[in-house]
Design an enzyme around this catalytic site. Structure first.
Site, short mmCIF file in Angstrom:
data_model
loop_
_atom_site.label_atom_id
_atom_site.label_comp_id
_atom_site.label_asym_id
_atom_site.label_seq_id
_atom_site.Cartn_x
_atom_site.Cartn_y
_atom_site.Cartn_z
N ASN A 395 0.91 -1.23 -0.16
CA ASN A 395 0.17 -0.19 0.10
C ASN A 395 0.87 1.43 0.32
O ASN A 395 0.57 1.47 -1.12
CB ASN A 395 -1.37 0.16 1.29
CG ASN A 395 -2.05 1.07 0.67
OD1 ASN A 395 -2.25 2.21 0.08
ND2 ASN A 395 -3.32 0.43 1.91
N ASP A 396 1.29 1.32 1.03
CA ASP A 396 2.19 2.82 1.44
C ASP A 396 3.01 2.94 0.05
O ASP A 396 3.02 4.28 -0.62
CB ASP A 396 3.08 2.52 2.62
CG ASP A 396 2.41 2.65 3.66
OD1 ASP A 396 0.99 3.15 3.91
OD2 ASP A 396 2.18 2.20 4.51
N VAL A 397 3.99 1.70 -0.44
CA VAL A 397 5.05 1.83 -1.46
C VAL A 397 4.45 2.31 -2.54
O VAL A 397 5.30 2.21 -3.57
CB VAL A 397 5.76 1.21 -0.95
CG1 VAL A 397 6.52 0.51 -0.07
CG2 VAL A 397 5.06 -0.48 -2.26
N VAL A 398 2.91 1.97 -3.14
CA VAL A 398 2.48 2.43 -4.35
C VAL A 398 2.19 4.15 -4.00
O VAL A 398 1.06 4.47 -5.04
CB VAL A 398 1.64 1.39 -5.17
CG1 VAL A 398 2.52 0.21 -4.79
CG2 VAL A 398 0.06 0.87 -4.22
N ALA A 436 2.19 2.59 7.69
CA ALA A 436 1.80 4.16 7.56
C ALA A 436 0.23 5.07 8.32
O ALA A 436 0.76 6.23 8.89
CB ALA A 436 2.60 5.45 6.57
#
Lengths: 469, 93
Positions: A395-398, A436
Site C-alpha cells: 500500500n504505502d510503497v505505491v 503508515a
C-alpha cells in the site's frame, strides 16, 4: 594462557568480524561472511575461559578456572535454549521484530555489565573509566527500551503509527537534558541511587525517542539503535581492558551508522526527518475523509481475464504477501502468465514489507528467478508500457500521497509509479490503510480494480480462473 | 592500556567500519543489520569477565542476566541471519 596469546586470538576474532561485515555487503559472499562472524564470536567466547583476567575496574586478578564457572555455563545454556529456537522457528514475516528484540537484549546486556562495573569502581578508577561506564549504562538502556518499543510496533502490540504527545519535542528534550545532568551527577558522586535514577531516566528516554517514529521508518530506527549498542560494547571494552570488544563494538557502531544512512536514503528520508518528522509535520488525519467513496471491486475471474489479454504485467508485492505466505502461489501465477507469452516482472520497492530487502528474501524462498525481480529505479519507467500492475498486499510503497501530499508521513519517499500502468489491480484484505496509516487515493482511481481477501486464497482463485481460460 | 593506543584502535576501527559497508544494495540491508547486530553480542565476553569477578550475589545475579541476554543476542543473531541468507542461495546466476 599468556596475555599475548589471548590478545592475538582477540585480534583474530576482530579480523573475522571485519571479514564478516565485508562479506555481508555482497550477495555472493554474504552467507560465508555471516559464518565467519559466528566463528569469530565463538572463538572470542571460548578463549575467555582459558585466560585469567587481570585486575580490571578495581577488581583483583582472577585465576583459572573462572570463578562462578558453573553459573556462567548455566547462564549461557539458558541463553542458547531461548535464543536458538526463537531464531529457528520465527516466520519470515516476523524476522524484523526478532532482530529488534535481539538488538534490545544486547543493549540490555551491555547496560547490566556496566552497572556491575559501576558498583565496583573504586577510588582509583580514572575519570575516563567512570565516564565510559556511565555512557554504557545510558546508551545501553536507551537501546534496550527503544528496541522493545520497535518490537511492539512491528509485532502490532501497539499502534505502528507515530505516537505524538503534547509538547513532545520539549518533553523529549527535557528528558535528554535530565539524562545528561544526572549522568554528570553519577560520574561525580559515584552512588548507587543516582545510578538507578539514571538508568530509569535512560529507559524512559528510549521509549520517548522511538514513540514518534512510525510506519516504514521503524527499521531505520532499529538500525540506529543497533549502532548505539555497538558503541556501548566499545565503551565496555575500554573499561574491561579488552581490545576485541573495542574493535567489535566500534565496527558495529560505524557500519551501523552508515547502514542507517543508506536505509534512510533508500526511502528518500533524512535521518532527522525520520526521527522527529512526526512533530514537525502538519499532522493531518486522512481517516474519515474518504471512507465511503465508491471503489471498483472485481472477482477472480475479472482479474484473470484482464491478465489473459495483457502483454506486460508487473507484480508489486508487499507485506500482505508475506503475511499470507503467498510467495509460492504468486510464482505459480507468474509462471502461468509467462507460459501464455505474457511479459512478467516483479517490481521491488526497496522497503516493501517491514524491512529493506524483505521481498527479495521472500520471493527467493519461492525460487523466483533473480532476473524477474526488478528494482524500483528500473521498473518505474516501464509502467507506461505496462498493461496491468498487480499490487499484492502493498500500500504505502505505491501511494501517490508520497509525491502529492506534503506533510503526510511518507512524503518524499520514492514510490513505485503503478498509476502509470493501464490497469491496476489491488489484492487487499480490506480497505484498511497501510503501515503508515494513510489513505491511498489510488484505490479510488477508475482504472483500479480491487480483489478483496487473503492474498494466498485470492491468488489461488486467480490461477485457477486463468487456467480455465 | 595506554590511552593513545586505544584511541588509535578506536579511530581506525571507525574508518574500517565505514569502508566495509560503503556500498550495499538495498537487498542486503536487512541481513547486514542482522549480522552486525549479532556481532555486538560479543558483549558476552564482557559479561563473562564481570561474572568471573563477581563477589556479591547482586553482582553475580546481574552478570548472569547479562550473560543470558548476550547469548541470546549473539547466537540468535547469527542463526537468524543465516536463515535470511539461506533464502538467497537459489538466486546464483
Amino acid at each position: 594462557m599468556s596475555r599475548t596469546l589471548y590478545d592475538l586470538i582477540g585480534l583474530a576474532a576482530g579480523i573475522a568480524f571485519i571479514l564478516a561485515l565485508k562479506g555481508l555487503s555482497h550477495p555472493k559472499t554474504a552467507r560465508r561472511g555471516n559464518l565467519i562472524g559466528a566463528f569469530g564470536a565463538g572463538l572470542a567466547t571460548l578463549v575467555v575461559f582459558f585466560y585469567a583476567s587481570p585486575s580490571v575496574y578495581g577488581k583483583a586478578e582472577s585465576s583459572l578456572p573462572l570463578n562462578n564457572l558453573g553459573w556462567i555455563l548455566g547462564a549461557i545454556a539458558v541463553g542458547l535454549i531461548i535464543g536458538v529456537p526463537a531464531a529457528r522457528r520465527v516466520q519470515m514475516t516476523q524476522m524484523p521484530q526478532l532482530v529488534a528484540l535481539f538488538n534490545g537484549v544486547g543493549g540490555g546486556a551491555a547496560a547490566l555489565v556496566a552497572i556491575v562495573e559501576y558498583l565496583n569502581l573504586g577510588s582509583e578508577a580514572t575519570t575516563a573509566q567512570v565516564v565510559f561506564t556511565v555512557f554504557t549504562v545510558i546508551v545501553g538502556c536507551v537501546s534496550f527500551s527503544g528496541s522493545i518499543i520497535t518490537f511492539m510496533k512491528l509485532q502490532e502490540l501497539m499502534t505502528s503509527r507515530p505516537v505524538i504527545f503534547p509538547a513532545g519535542r520539549f518533553v523529549i528534550a527535557a528528558t535528554l537534558a535530565s539524562v545528561i545532568g544526572v549522568g554528570g551527577w553519577v560520574v561525580s558522586a559515584l552512588g548507587t541511587t543516582p545510578l538507578l535514577i539514571l538508568a530509569a531516566l535512560s529507559l524512559l528516554f528510549g521509549v520517548l525517542f522511538v514513540l514518534p517514529v512510525g510506519g516504514a521508518d521503524v527499521p531505520i530506527v532499529i538500525s540506529l539503535l543497533n549502532a548505539f549498542t555497538g558503541l556501548t560494547v566499545a565503551a565496555s571494552g575500554y573499561v574491561l581492558d579488552s581490545v576485541l570488544l573495542i574493535i567489535a563494538g566500534t565496527l558495529v557502531g560505524a557500519s551501523g551508522t552508515i547502514l542507517t544512512r543508506l536505509m534512510a536514503d533508500a526511502m528518500g528520508r533524512s535521518l532527522f526527518g525520520t526521527l522527529f518528522g512526526a512533530f514537525t509535520a502538519k499532522a493531518q488525519d486522512a481517516s474519515g475523509v474518504a471512507e465511503d467513496r465508491p471503489v471498483r471491486s472485481g472477482s477472480a475471474d475479472d482479474v484473470a481475464i484482464l491478465l489473459n489479454y495483457a502483454r506486460r504485467v508487473v507484480i508489486v508485492p508487499g507485506f500482505g504477501l508475506a503475511v499470507a505466505q503467498a510467495q509460492h502461489t504468486v510464482r505459480e501465477l507468474a509462471d502461468l502468465m509467462i507460459s501464455k507469452g505474457i511479459d512478467v516482472a516483479y517490481g521491488i520497492h526497496p522497503v516493501a514489507g517491514r524491512m529493506p530487502g524483505h521481498m527479495n528474501v521472500l520471493l527467493a524462498e519461492a525460487n523466483v528467478p533473480y532476473d524477474q525481480l526488478v528494482e524500483m529505479d528500473e521498473v518505474n519507467p516501464t509502467f507506461g508500457q505496462t498493461d496491468v500492475a498487480i499490487v499484492i498486499g502493498a500500500n504505502d510503497v505505491v501511494n501517490p500521497a508520497a509525491k502529492t501530499t506534503p506533510g503526510c508521513p511518507i512524503y518524499g519517499m520514492p514510490i513505485l509509479e503503478v498509476s502509470n500502468a493501464a490497469n491496476i489491480i489491488f489484492l487487499k484484505r480490506s480497505m484498511r490503510p497501510g503501515f503508515a496509516g494513510i489513505e491511498n487515493e489510488l484505490l479510488y482511481d477508475p482504472k483500479t480494480m480491487l480483489l478483496f481477501g487473503d492474498a494466498k486464497s485470492s491468488l489461488t482463485k486467480v490461477v485457477s480462473a486463468l487456467k480455465a481460460l | 592500556m595506554d590511552a593513545m593506543a586505544i584511541l588509535s584502535i578506536f579511530v581506525l576501527s571507525v574508518f574500517v567500519g565505514f569502508e566495509v559497508v560503503s556500498k550495499v544494495s538495498s537487498t542486503l540491508h536487512t541481513p547486514l543489520m542482522s549480522g552486525a547486530n549479532a556481532i555486538h553480542g560479543v558483549i558476552l565476553v564482557g559479561a563473562i569477565i564481570v561474572a568471573d569477578h563477581s563477589e556479591t550475589n547482586l553482582e553475580l545475579g546481574l552478570s548472569l542476566a547479562a550473560i543470558v541476554l548476550a547469548t541470546i543476542n549473539m547466537v540468535g543473531g547469527f542463526v537468524v541471519t543465516d536463515r535470511m541468507l539461506e533464502m538467497f542461495k537459489g538466486q546464483k546466476k
